[in-house]
Structure formats: C-alpha cells, structure tokens
Design a protein around this motif. Structure first.
Motif, PDB file in Angstrom:
ATOM      1  N   TRP A 197       0.840  -1.202   0.000  1.00  0.00           N
ATOM      2  CA  TRP A 197       0.000   0.000   0.000  1.00  0.00           C
ATOM      3  C   TRP A 197       0.873   1.250   0.000  1.00  0.00           C
ATOM      4  CZ3 TRP A 197      -0.223   4.302   2.991  1.00  0.00           C
ATOM      5  CH2 TRP A 197      -1.276   5.181   2.708  1.00  0.00           C
ATOM      6  N   SER A 198       1.867   1.289   0.868  1.00  0.00           N
ATOM      7  CA  SER A 198       2.751   2.446   0.952  1.00  0.00           C
ATOM      8  C   SER A 198       3.487   2.659  -0.359  1.00  0.00           C
ATOM      9  CB  SER A 198       3.750   2.256   2.100  1.00  0.00           C
ATOM     10  OG  SER A 198       4.662   3.328   2.152  1.00  0.00           O
ATOM     11  N   SER A 199       3.962   1.591  -0.956  1.00  0.00           N
ATOM     12  CA  SER A 199       4.680   1.702  -2.230  1.00  0.00           C
ATOM     13  C   SER A 199       3.790   2.296  -3.308  1.00  0.00           C
ATOM     14  CB  SER A 199       5.184   0.326  -2.661  1.00  0.00           C
ATOM     15  OG  SER A 199       5.718   0.367  -3.965  1.00  0.00           O
ATOM     16  N   ALA A 200       2.587   1.762  -3.447  1.00  0.00           N
ATOM     17  CA  ALA A 200       1.689   2.201  -4.514  1.00  0.00           C
ATOM     18  C   ALA A 200       1.162   3.605  -4.272  1.00  0.00           C
ATOM     19  CB  ALA A 200       0.527   1.216  -4.657  1.00  0.00           C
ATOM     20  N   ASN A 201       0.751   3.897  -3.044  1.00  0.00           N
ATOM     21  CA  ASN A 201       0.018   5.130  -2.776  1.00  0.00           C
ATOM     22  C   ASN A 201       0.879   6.282  -2.278  1.00  0.00           C
ATOM     23  OD1 ASN A 201      -3.090   4.596  -3.037  1.00  0.00           O
ATOM     24  ND2 ASN A 201      -2.219   2.733  -2.141  1.00  0.00           N
ATOM     25  N   GLU A 202       2.065   5.991  -1.803  1.00  0.00           N
ATOM     26  CA  GLU A 202       2.928   7.062  -1.292  1.00  0.00           C
ATOM     27  C   GLU A 202       4.136   7.336  -2.170  1.00  0.00           C
ATOM     28  OE1 GLU A 202       2.052   6.931   3.482  1.00  0.00           O
ATOM     29  OE2 GLU A 202       3.629   5.589   2.731  1.00  0.00           O
ATOM     30  N   ARG A 203       4.421   6.450  -3.156  1.00  0.00           N
ATOM     31  CA  ARG A 203       5.593   6.674  -4.000  1.00  0.00           C
ATOM     32  C   ARG A 203       5.320   6.479  -5.496  1.00  0.00           C
ATOM     33  NH1 ARG A 203       7.302   3.468   0.141  1.00  0.00           N
ATOM     34  NH2 ARG A 203       7.867   1.668  -1.138  1.00  0.00           N
ATOM     35  N   LYS A 204       4.111   6.001  -5.850  1.00  0.00           N
ATOM     36  CA  LYS A 204       3.838   5.728  -7.265  1.00  0.00           C
ATOM     37  C   LYS A 204       2.466   6.221  -7.719  1.00  0.00           C
ATOM     38  CE  LYS A 204       6.864   1.675  -7.181  1.00  0.00           C
ATOM     39  NZ  LYS A 204       7.102   0.275  -7.587  1.00  0.00           N
ATOM     40  N   MET A 205       1.747   6.908  -6.883  1.00  0.00           N
ATOM     41  CA  MET A 205       0.397   7.346  -7.224  1.00  0.00           C
ATOM     42  C   MET A 205       0.397   8.788  -7.724  1.00  0.00           C
ATOM     43  SD  MET A 205      -3.030   7.442  -4.817  1.00  0.00           S
ATOM     44  CE  MET A 205      -2.600   9.000  -4.022  1.00  0.00           C
ATOM     45  N   TYR A 206      -0.400   9.041  -8.745  1.00  0.00           N
ATOM     46  CA  TYR A 206      -0.560  10.390  -9.269  1.00  0.00           C
ATOM     47  C   TYR A 206      -1.451  11.222  -8.357  1.00  0.00           C
ATOM     48  CZ  TYR A 206       1.844   9.306 -13.618  1.00  0.00           C
ATOM     49  OH  TYR A 206       2.800   8.973 -14.548  1.00  0.00           O
ATOM     50  N   VAL A 207      -1.396  12.532  -8.514  1.00  0.00           N
ATOM     51  CA  VAL A 207      -2.193  13.438  -7.687  1.00  0.00           C
ATOM     52  C   VAL A 207      -3.683  13.193  -7.890  1.00  0.00           C
ATOM     53  CG1 VAL A 207      -2.282  15.314  -9.387  1.00  0.00           C
ATOM     54  CG2 VAL A 207      -2.358  15.855  -6.936  1.00  0.00           C
TER      55      VAL A 207
END
Length: 685
Positions: free
Chosen positions: A298-308
């Motif tokens: 979750w942290s990887s996807a939403n805190e380092r790879k997710m667009y605004v």
C-alpha cells in the motif's frame, strides 16, 4: 430456493459482518440512497443512460458479449469476438445492474438478468468450466494464463454473489458454485503444470466472497492457495509451456512471494486485484505476515507511485527494478511522466477497491482519502458528461499531435478523445459497477456506531452491529460546498459513536451538534468521533473550508519540478485548451504563484446537465515557447496575462478535442507579480 443469513447486516457489498479482523463493517447494499447533490446526479445518469446504453452495446453486435454466450450455448451461429476476458466485462455490467436493482427495485432489470443467466447456464460445461472463447474455439482449458480464465471466473462469482444477496435467488449462484468447485478440484492438489497459473486474479476476491455467502471453507482455502502460489519457492519464473506468455516475474507479481514483497510491481490492475484479494483473505485469517505485506505494498503504490489524481500505472510498457518487462504497469518510485502516463481506469478503480478493504481492516481515514481522490478524479474521468463515451487511459497532460495510448484513437497522432466503444472494454463496466455501488461505500459500521466515509446528499436506514435501528439524513452540496448536515431521524437510546471523516486537506474544519461545538478532536486526515446519547432531531454540522490550494510533487519527481497542480477540496483542476486564446497551446501556459482563483458554479457545463464548479482567474501565456528544437538559448521570457478558467480533471474533453494539463509551471516573485498586474485584454466568458 432461497438461502438466508441470521446476521442483521447480510447484504453488504463485501459481507464482512462475521469477518473477525475487520474493524469497519459494511452496511447493506441498499441501506443508503443518494437523494441530492453530486453523487445523486451521477446515479440518476447511471440509471437513465449509463447502464442501459452499456447493455445495448454488450448485448448487441458492437460489444458482442452476450453473443459470445449464445454461441457457446449453441443458441447462435458465429465466432467469438472481443478479448478473451470479455466475459468478465459482461459480468461486471450484470453486477452493475444488480446494484441498480437493489436501489430502484425495477423488476424489468431482474427479468432481463434472468433471461441472460439462463443462457449462461447453457453455455457452462457440465464440469463447471465457463469461458466462451475457449468453448467456442475448442481450446483446452488453462493452457495459457493470458486467456484470463481466472479473471472471468472472479467476475462471474462476484456478480453471482451480489445477485443472490439482492434477490435471494440461486440461479446465478448455482453457476458460480459449479465453476468454483471445478477450480477447487483442479487447483487444490497444486499440480506442477498449474503452479504459476493465474494472470488477472479476481478469482481471489470472488472466492472469499463466495465463502462468506455459503460458508464453505474450501473457497477461502482456495483463495489463500492462489496467494501462496505467487513467488513460491522452487517454482521457476522463466517462460515455459505452463505460462505461454512472454511477460513473467514482476509483471504478474510472481518474482517475490507476497508475504516478502516490499514494492507494488508489475501490471497495476493485476497487482491491485491481487492485493485486494489478499486483504480479503487477511480479513478472515488474521495472519500478520499478510497484513504486514499489505501495508508495505500500500505504501509503495500510494505514497511513491500514485498520481495526484489517485491514478496508478505510470507506463504502457517498461521494466521493473528487477529488469522484468512490464505492461500497463508500475515503474520505479517517483518516476511519474505526464503526457505518457498510462493510468488505466481499471487501475485507478482497483486502487479505490484496495483502499476500501484496507479501510475496513484499519479504520484509518488515509484509505478513505485515497478512495475519494480516485472517485472525484481518475475514475470519473473515464466517462463523458453524456454517459456514453469512455476513456481507457488517464494521463495528466495531453497535447495536439502527440501519439496517444492504447484504446483511444489507436495508431493515430490525434489528441485522444473519449470513444463510444473501446475494443478493450474492461474499464467502462468497472466504472459502472463502482458508481452503482458507491452508496454502499458512503458509511461503515464500527464496533458501536456509524462512520461517515463519503459525503453526499442521502438517506440512511440501517442497523448498527448490535441490531439497533439508525436512520439519518445527510444534506450537502459537497464537493462544491464544504458544509455537511446530518440529521438523526431514529436511534437507540444508549450512547453510540458517530465518526466523521475529516479529509487530509481540510484544515480548520469545525464540527457542531445542535449548533454548539461538539468538543471533540478535529484533525485533518482522521475520523472525528462524537460519542453521546442521540435522539431524533439531533443535527450534526461538519464545515470544511474549501480553499483553492496548490500542490507540488516530491522533489524526486523530476517531471513536475517547478510545477504545481491546483486543487479545491478533493477535486483536481486542469487547464484545457477551449479556455485558451485562439492558437495558444497548453505548453505556453504558466501560473503566477500568487494568483487568486475564484470558484464559480456552472449548472450547464459543456452543454450537459452537470453541475460543475470552475475556477476563474488570471494565468500567463509565454509568447516565446520553444517547441521546435531540442535546446536553445534562453533569455527573460515574455508573458502575457489573460483571464480564463480551470475545470475539474474529470470534466475535461467534454467540449471537443482538447489539450489539457494538470501540472503547470509556476512563476514566483516579482516577475509573476509584474506580469499579473498588467491589464488583461482577453476574456472569453
């Protein structure tokens, strides 16, 4: 035949009332009904246009989905058309129709589905196998994982379970059980030639939901087995006859065992369905290693790879950090291209689905914030204002002449526009079922009370987990206005909790009960909990300041250095070429750092019935933008101010073919002030 549950809340989207490791339980599918405002408008469009139009497509010769089932059933001559996963798209539309029926109780919808279910039953093989392409083409089952048999089964099971929950009928559920039993018989012994099978693994969420529905633990065991198979020790990830697909390893989340995974990798849709399935399994088993892995990915996807915008999947094609070729996929941390961003609608929606499950496990408002970001931006952008045209990809910048991503003007250099039909049709019905069930996401049931997750005008008639009745009315024009009013219409006499989500952007929010301060902690990004004895007529007011604010990316995101995005509340705004002077380009546009953007409500934006708040203000046009050579000498740029508007990201491309940008280069200090203070000569409104 009818099956009944003893639980007070037995018809949730996810029936997790008895799931021991879920903190926020589901309300029933039909407990909350939109009555006014933003989501009510969308639901009305869904009911009148979106679902009926999609049904015409999929049951007709354009979509050919129903034709495939008729041909497989021997009721029609012809060839299989569409992608092998087209069955799953048809099931998603059926699931959407069931959510709609749950709310409006239109018996014609049920009659239509019963006719379709009878055809599907005839298409199913005696052993339970059901995949129209393979049946029509006489392909041996489970010989190529990219045929998406597991994906189709997952959507079959999910749709059938929802059909049973809403109607009590078992005609569709019987088909799903027969299919699940076949899969269990085949895969539970873990034969070597199927050790790596599974591509787009929606069957995991489907099997857990089937377990919850019929209480057969074999389905939960099988769901966990599919998690355990990914990255299992001693199983090669090289291309071989058990796979027959040249993208292996991280592409399908098989290089690393899930319990050891640290990063969100591979195809973004495959990953999010897989992670959602793992969250469902944890909800039943409570295995800490699963939860730890879920929090890491979750942290990887939403805190380092997710667009605004809440979107996921930075690239159409690329390589993982392990050098595995990937497709429609995650890239490295903070690698966030704008014009070539893929951001498939399905990836964005499954991000919301995953966060919905993580909210249930944790009760943490950070998950609801992401759900909301997706819903108002990168999910809703997938459908046009008229409800009949679709996006597949959702970049954060479009310019004329640039090549587009797949499934929108494919192979052309024209700027993308929404299409009335996409050959790869997975995204539109996924969006339909999300919008159709959204009222079921609006509230959750914590241990002793109600949690308000999604704001919108609605009426709630539900039962708390102790079986007591709760009725309330929510009134708001959110997201265009920040005031939310909740009126208690019926409640138990004993004290219970009302949890109000305070979005992460909503600093200085106030909460009152009957006109007086609620005297509770109100922290942005958290649920505020009010505990008291409630009575009929009590009024709760939540007032969130809806200021316009700029958002900058992490300094490691090279693509948006010295640029900002504009937000108001949860809504991301864009500059769009219909609002520029003639011959101006989106790449000419700059934003002064102290620009004042004023909200203006428009009730007929783009000629539709949509109510939209735009932002009016002065922006800057650079008159000497270089788009000819790779590099050139630069001198002090020449800017010209002009009055214009920014529009919600989800609403762009509703006024003809257009350029668009989320992030704009920003001019700070005296230069921006000097230019902005000059009188503008162009005002298009």
């Amino acid at each position: 035949m009818f099956i009944q549950s003893a639980s007070a809340v037995e018809r949730g989207i996810n029936h997790n009332t008895d799931s021991p490791y879920v903190k926020f339980k589901n309300i029933n599918i039909d407990d909350a009904k939109w009555t006014s405002g933003f989501w009510s408008e969308k639901f009305d469009m869904l009911e009148s246009t979106m679902i009926p139009y999609m049904g015409e497509l999929l049951k007709g010769d354009i979509g050919h989905g129903y034709n495939n089932f008729k041909i497989a059933a021997g009721l029609k001559e012809g060839k299989a058309k569409g992608f092998p996963f087209h069955d799953g798209d048809f099931y998603k539309w059926m699931e959407s129709t069931m959510y709609l029926y749950a709310i409006n109780k239109d018996e014609k919808l049920l009659e239509q589905l019963d006719e379709i279910i009878a055809v599907i039953a005839k298409a199913q093989r005696p052993d339970g196998y059901l995949q129209t392409h393979s049946i029509i083409k006489n392909i041996e089952p489970y010989t190529n994982r990219q045929y998406h048999e597991m994906y189709n089964s997952g959507h079959l099971i999910n749709a059938a379970v929802i059909h049973h929950r809403v109607t009590g009928q078992t005609n569709f559920l019987d088909i799903a059980i027969k299919n699940a039993n076949m899969i269990y018989k085949l895969f539970s012994p873990r034969p070597k030639h199927l050790a790596r099978f599974g591509f787009n693994q929606t069957q995991i969420t489907g099997l857990v939901e089937l377990y919850r529905e019929v209480k057969d633990r074999r389905y939960l065991e099988l769901a966990e087995l599919f998690i355990n198979m990914r990255g299992a020790k001693g199983v090669s990830i090289k291309l071989d006859d058990t796979v027959r697909l040249n993208k292996t390893g991280d592409m399908v989340q098989e290089r690393t065992a899930f319990r050891e995974e640290t990063d969100a990798v591979g195809h973004a849709v495959l990953a999010m369905y897989f992670y959602a399935g793992a969250a469902d399994v944890y909800a039943e088993t409570g295995e800490k290693a699963l939860l730890d892995a879920l929090n890491r990915v979750w942290s990887s996807a939403n805190e380092r790879k997710m667009y605004v915008t809440g979107a996921l999947g930075q690239s159409h094609h690329g390589f993982s950090e392990s050098n595995d070729p990937v497709h429609e996929a995650f890239l490295n941390d903070y690698m966030m291209p704008n014009a070539t961003a893929y951001n498939e609608v399905c990836a964005n929606i499954t991000n919301a689905m995953f966060n919905w499950r993580m909210l249930g496990l944790s009760g943490d408002a950070k998950h609801t914030d992401i759900m909301e970001t997706v819903l108002y931006n990168s999910a809703l952008s997938g459908i046009s204002a008229d409800g009949k045209h679709y996006f597949y990809t959702n970049p954060t910048r479009r310019t004329h002449g640039a090549k587009t991503s797949r499934f929108g003007n494919e192979g052309t250099t024209a700027t993308v526009k929404r299409e009335s039909y996409l050959n790869c049709f997975c995204c539109p019905p996924n969006l339909m079922r999300t919008l159709a069930k959204l009222s079921g996401w609006a509230y959750s049931l914590p241990k002793n009370g109600i949690a308000v997750n999604i704001y919108g005008g609605n009426e709630l008639d539900t039962q708390l987990l102790d079986g007591s009745s709760l009725k309330l009315t929510q009134e708001t024009q959110y997201p265009w206005e920040g005031l939310v009013t909740l009126t208690i219409n019926e409640a138990k006499t004993e004290a219970f909790d009302v949890l109000l989500r305070v979005p992460g952007w909503a600093n200085n929010t106030t909460i009152k009960v009957n006109g007086k301060s609620a005297d509770v902690d109100v922290i942005a990004g958290k649920y505020a909990t009010i505990t008291r004895q409630w009575k009929k007529g009590d009024v709760i007011t939540l007032d969130m300041p809806l200021d316009v604010y700029f958002v900058e990316g992490n300094a490691l995101i090279e693509e948006v250095r010295n640029q900002v995005a504009v937000k108001r509340g949860p809504v991301v705004y864009v500059a769009e070429s219909p609002d520029l002077p003639e011959d101006a380009k989106i790449l000419d546009l700059y934003l002064a750092g102290d620009t004042q953007l004023i909200p203006e409500l428009q009730t007929n934006f783009s000629g539709s019935q949509d109510t939209v708040t735009t932002l009016k203000g002065t922006l800057l046009l650079r008159e000497d933008t270089n788009t000819e050579t790779m590099y050139n000498k630069v001198s002090k740029p020449i800017f010209k101010p002009f009055n214009t508007q920014l529009v919600p990201y989800y609403a762009w491309s509703n006024r003809g073919t257009a350029e668009m940008s989320v992030f704009l280069p920003v001019v700070w200090g005296e230069l921006g002030k000097e230019v902005k203070d000059k009188e503008s000569s162009w005002w298009p409104f």
